[in-house]
Design a protein around this motif. Sequence first.
Motif, PDB file in Angstrom:
ATOM      1  N   PRO A   1       0.804  -1.227   0.000  1.00 54.46           N
ATOM      2  CA  PRO A   1       0.000   0.000   0.000  1.00 54.46           C
ATOM      3  C   PRO A   1       0.839   1.280   0.000  1.00 54.46           C
ATOM      4  O   PRO A   1       0.504   2.251  -0.703  1.00 54.46           O
ATOM      5  CB  PRO A   1      -0.816  -0.109   1.295  1.00 54.46           C
ATOM      6  N   ILE A   2       1.927   1.296   0.758  1.00 53.17           N
ATOM      7  CA  ILE A   2       2.785   2.488   0.798  1.00 53.17           C
ATOM      8  C   ILE A   2       3.427   2.730  -0.559  1.00 53.17           C
ATOM      9  O   ILE A   2       3.482   3.872  -1.044  1.00 53.17           O
ATOM     10  CB  ILE A   2       3.861   2.334   1.905  1.00 53.17           C
ATOM     11  N   LEU A   3       3.894   1.666  -1.203  1.00 52.45           N
ATOM     12  CA  LEU A   3       4.490   1.813  -2.533  1.00 52.45           C
ATOM     13  C   LEU A   3       3.470   2.344  -3.543  1.00 52.45           C
ATOM     14  O   LEU A   3       3.784   3.210  -4.362  1.00 52.45           O
ATOM     15  CB  LEU A   3       5.061   0.473  -3.011  1.00 52.45           C
ATOM     16  N   LEU A   4       2.242   1.830  -3.482  1.00 56.06           N
ATOM     17  CA  LEU A   4       1.204   2.291  -4.401  1.00 56.06           C
ATOM     18  C   LEU A   4       0.885   3.776  -4.190  1.00 56.06           C
ATOM     19  O   LEU A   4       0.712   4.522  -5.154  1.00 56.06           O
ATOM     20  CB  LEU A   4      -0.061   1.453  -4.221  1.00 56.06           C
ATOM     21  N   VAL A   5       0.834   4.204  -2.930  1.00 56.28           N
ATOM     22  CA  VAL A   5       0.566   5.611  -2.643  1.00 56.28           C
ATOM     23  C   VAL A   5       1.708   6.493  -3.135  1.00 56.28           C
ATOM     24  O   VAL A   5       1.481   7.574  -3.702  1.00 56.28           O
ATOM     25  CB  VAL A   5       0.331   5.814  -1.127  1.00 56.28           C
TER      26      VAL A   5
END
Length: 278
Positions: free
Chosen positions: A38-42
Motif C-alpha cells: 500500500p505504501i508503494l502504491l501511494v
Amino acid sequence: MTAYDVVTDRPSPRRSWVWPALSARHIRLKGILPFVVPILLVLIWQMFSSAGWISTRIMPAPTDVAGALVDQLLSGALVHNVAVSGARALAGLVVGGTIGLALGIANGISKLSEQLTDTSLQMLRTIPHLAMIPLVILWFGIGEESKLFLTSLGVLFPIYLNTFHGVRNVDRELIEMGRIYGMNGWTLFRKVILPGALPSIFVGLRYALGIMWLTLIVSESIAASSGIGHMANQAREFMMTDVVVLSLLIYAALGKLADVIARSMERHALSWNPVYQR
C-alpha cells in the motif's frame, strides 16, 4: 560451539544472544510487510500526480485526499457519517447473520428442516439482492428499513451456506465418539458439532463482511441522507473528486478493520485447533 553443545543440543551462549535478536527482527518484519505494497502504491500515485501524468480531475493526488480528510474531520461530518454507516452495517450483520446462522444449523442438523427450507433459500439466493433496490424502496421507502433489509439479505446467504456446510461436514467418527461418551442433544452440539463447524462459519462471516460493505455502499449512494455513501454522492454532485476517493478509502479501511476483528475472533474461538495457533 563446544562439543557439549553439540552432544546435548543445547544452545551456546553465543546462540542465545543471536537468536532472540533474529526473532525480534523477524517479528518487526512481519508487522511491516502488510503495509509495504500500500505504501508503494501511494508513493507511485503521488509521483504520477506530481508529474502531471494523472489528471487531478480524474484522480486527485494523495495530498489532496489527505487535505479533504482534514477538512471533513474538522467539520465533524466525517465522524458522523462513519458512525451512521457503521451502525447500519452492524445492524445488518446482526439481523442477517443471526437468521443465516440459525437456518444453517437447523438445516445441517435436521433433514426435515433442510427439505422444508433449503430449496426456497437457494431460489432466493440466486436473485441479486441489489437488483431488488427499486422494489425495496417501494416497500420500505428510503428510510433505514430499506438499508437494513438489503444489508441483512446480503449477509444472510454466505453465513447460511458456510454454516450448513460446516455442520454437515463435521467428522462423523467424532460424533459417534461423543455419543459413546454419553453426549446427546445440546451437549453433543456444543462440544462436538459446533466446534467442528466453526472454521466454515468464520469463513462465511468474513465473506459476508465484504458483501455487507458492498451492499451498504450501493444503498447509501441511492437513498440516504447521511452516511459515507451519502457523503460520496453529494461530493460527486459538486465535482469534489478528492472527497469521493476519500469515501472509497474509508470504506476500504472499515472493511479491513472488520476483517481484522473477524480474524481475531477466529483465532480466539479456534485456539484449540493447531492450524489457528500462532
